[in-house]
Design a protein around this motif. Structure first.
Motif, PDB file in Angstrom:
ATOM      1  N   MET A   1       7.865 -87.576 116.057  1.00  0.00           N
ATOM      2  CA  MET A   1       7.116 -86.879 115.018  1.00  0.00           C
ATOM      3  C   MET A   1       5.795 -87.594 114.747  1.00  0.00           C
ATOM      4  SD  MET A   1      10.123 -85.975 112.266  1.00  0.00           S
ATOM      5  CE  MET A   1       8.938 -85.197 111.168  1.00  0.00           C
ATOM      6  N   LYS A   2       4.754 -86.791 114.488  1.00  0.00           N
ATOM      7  CA  LYS A   2       3.465 -87.373 114.160  1.00  0.00           C
ATOM      8  C   LYS A   2       3.510 -88.043 112.798  1.00  0.00           C
ATOM      9  CE  LYS A   2       0.351 -84.261 116.693  1.00  0.00           C
ATOM     10  NZ  LYS A   2      -0.753 -83.290 116.542  1.00  0.00           N
ATOM     11  N   THR A   3       2.799 -89.143 112.668  1.00  0.00           N
ATOM     12  CA  THR A   3       2.645 -89.786 111.369  1.00  0.00           C
ATOM     13  C   THR A   3       1.847 -88.872 110.447  1.00  0.00           C
ATOM     14  OG1 THR A   3       2.624 -91.977 112.383  1.00  0.00           O
ATOM     15  CG2 THR A   3       1.709 -91.797 110.161  1.00  0.00           C
ATOM     16  N   LYS A   4       2.288 -88.739 109.204  1.00  0.00           N
ATOM     17  CA  LYS A   4       1.541 -87.937 108.226  1.00  0.00           C
ATOM     18  C   LYS A   4       0.342 -88.763 107.753  1.00  0.00           C
ATOM     19  CE  LYS A   4       5.115 -87.367 105.577  1.00  0.00           C
ATOM     20  NZ  LYS A   4       5.974 -86.941 104.425  1.00  0.00           N
ATOM     21  N   ILE A   5      -0.824 -88.144 107.758  1.00  0.00           N
ATOM     22  CA  ILE A   5      -2.058 -88.858 107.448  1.00  0.00           C
ATOM     23  C   ILE A   5      -2.806 -88.148 106.331  1.00  0.00           C
ATOM     24  CG2 ILE A   5      -4.255 -89.702 108.352  1.00  0.00           C
ATOM     25  CD1 ILE A   5      -2.967 -89.624 111.158  1.00  0.00           C
ATOM     26  N   HIS A  72      -5.287 -86.304 114.312  1.00  0.00           N
ATOM     27  CA  HIS A  72      -5.145 -85.189 113.387  1.00  0.00           C
ATOM     28  C   HIS A  72      -5.257 -85.694 111.952  1.00  0.00           C
ATOM     29  CE1 HIS A  72      -1.168 -86.970 112.954  1.00  0.00           C
ATOM     30  NE2 HIS A  72      -0.971 -86.207 111.892  1.00  0.00           N
ATOM     31  N   LEU A  73      -5.371 -84.764 111.025  1.00  0.00           N
ATOM     32  CA  LEU A  73      -5.386 -85.070 109.596  1.00  0.00           C
ATOM     33  C   LEU A  73      -4.523 -84.028 108.885  1.00  0.00           C
ATOM     34  CD1 LEU A  73      -6.452 -86.525 107.061  1.00  0.00           C
ATOM     35  CD2 LEU A  73      -8.451 -85.009 107.128  1.00  0.00           C
ATOM     36  N   PRO A 115     -11.849 -79.691 112.285  1.00  0.00           N
ATOM     37  CA  PRO A 115     -11.177 -79.774 113.594  1.00  0.00           C
ATOM     38  C   PRO A 115      -9.933 -80.652 113.578  1.00  0.00           C
ATOM     39  CG  PRO A 115     -13.554 -80.058 113.832  1.00  0.00           C
ATOM     40  CD  PRO A 115     -13.261 -80.124 112.369  1.00  0.00           C
ATOM     41  N   LEU A 116      -9.925 -81.676 112.731  1.00  0.00           N
ATOM     42  CA  LEU A 116      -8.764 -82.571 112.627  1.00  0.00           C
ATOM     43  C   LEU A 116      -7.641 -81.923 111.830  1.00  0.00           C
ATOM     44  CD1 LEU A 116     -10.984 -85.638 111.913  1.00  0.00           C
ATOM     45  CD2 LEU A 116      -9.376 -85.567 113.821  1.00  0.00           C
ATOM     46  N   LEU A 117      -7.996 -81.186 110.794  1.00  0.00           N
ATOM     47  CA  LEU A 117      -6.992 -80.478 110.002  1.00  0.00           C
ATOM     48  C   LEU A 117      -6.304 -79.394 110.827  1.00  0.00           C
ATOM     49  CD1 LEU A 117      -9.048 -80.188 106.697  1.00  0.00           C
ATOM     50  CD2 LEU A 117      -6.829 -81.312 106.885  1.00  0.00           C
TER      51      LEU A 117
END
Length: 240
Positions: A1-5, A72-73, A115-117
């Protein structure tokens, strides 16, 4: 899972500092932006980044830095805000600086972070507005204008960014006990005037705001978009 940022502006003190603390508890990686951070500090789940949000060039530099660090954000929280006494500034600087920090920075950061969101599975923008955007606060028109504009920005973002599955909401705090409100809190007459307008007879805490922010950035709030959520102890709704 991606880290939440999450990226949080105005993170050095007050509600911003509490937002950082509570998001860290929820296992987010937090990018803390503030002009008072004098040097870049990288920790495991926290990055301190010094930035003058009144300068578009510095906002662009941060986005370039962030793109090198992350893919990502998940959440952008536009919390930074200033309240200047107009008597201490000439007309041009008073309005210009307030709008640049309180409103323009939120607009530019949101656009540049888009773009990151888009790469997040649960992207959202949260703008920390104020009840000052709903009613007039005495002798501070620039602050009132900036906060009304910030709430309107949230509505525009909710509409325009929905095609990317990005939600945008605003929180409108009332009297939260922070450095910005310490003058009224420490002055007995001013404090009593404000408490008399409240249905809950106390100033709110930064933790109240932070818990609401965490919810609005979560998947559980996935059907909440374009909303102004007022957290003011009943200040605006008290009748005669």
């Amino acid at each position: 899972m991606k880290t939440k940022i999450v990226v949080i502006t105005g993170a050095f003190q007050g509600s911003g500092k509490e937002l950082v603390k509570q998001f860290l508890k929820k296992n987010y990686k937090v990018y803390c932006l503030d002009i008072k951070f004098k040097k870049l500090i990288k920790q495991r789940n926290k990055v301190l980044y010094g930035i003058d949000l009144s300068k578009l060039s510095e906002i662009k530099n941060f986005i370039q830095f962030f793109k090198k660090e992350e893919s990502h954000l998940d959440c952008l929280i536009n919390n930074a805000g200033i309240s200047l006494e107009s008597k201490k500034y000439n007309l041009e600087n008073y309005l210009d600086k307030t709008l640049k920090v309180n409103l323009y920075a939120a607009y530019f950061l949101s656009e540049l972070a888009l773009p990151l969101l888009k790469k997040s599975k649960n992207p959202s923008i949260l703008n920390i507005s104020s009840i000052a955007g709903k009613i007039a606060m005495k002798d501070n028109p620039a602050y009132n204008i900036s906060k009304a504009g910030l709430s309107s920005l949230s509505a525009s973002q909710a509409f325009d960014f929905s095609k990317f599955n990005i939600r945008s909401n605003s929180i409108c705090p009332g009297y939260i006990k922070t450095n910005m409100t310490k003058k009224s809190f420490n002055n007995r007459k001013m404090k009593n005037e404000r408490l008399n307008r409240l249905t809950i007879k106390k100033y709110g805490s930064s933790r109240d705001l932070a818990h609401l922010a965490i919810y609005l950035c979560s998947k559980e709030a996935g059907y909440i978009n374009g909303q102004e959520i007022i957290i003011d102890g009943g200040f605006l709704k008290k009748g005669i």
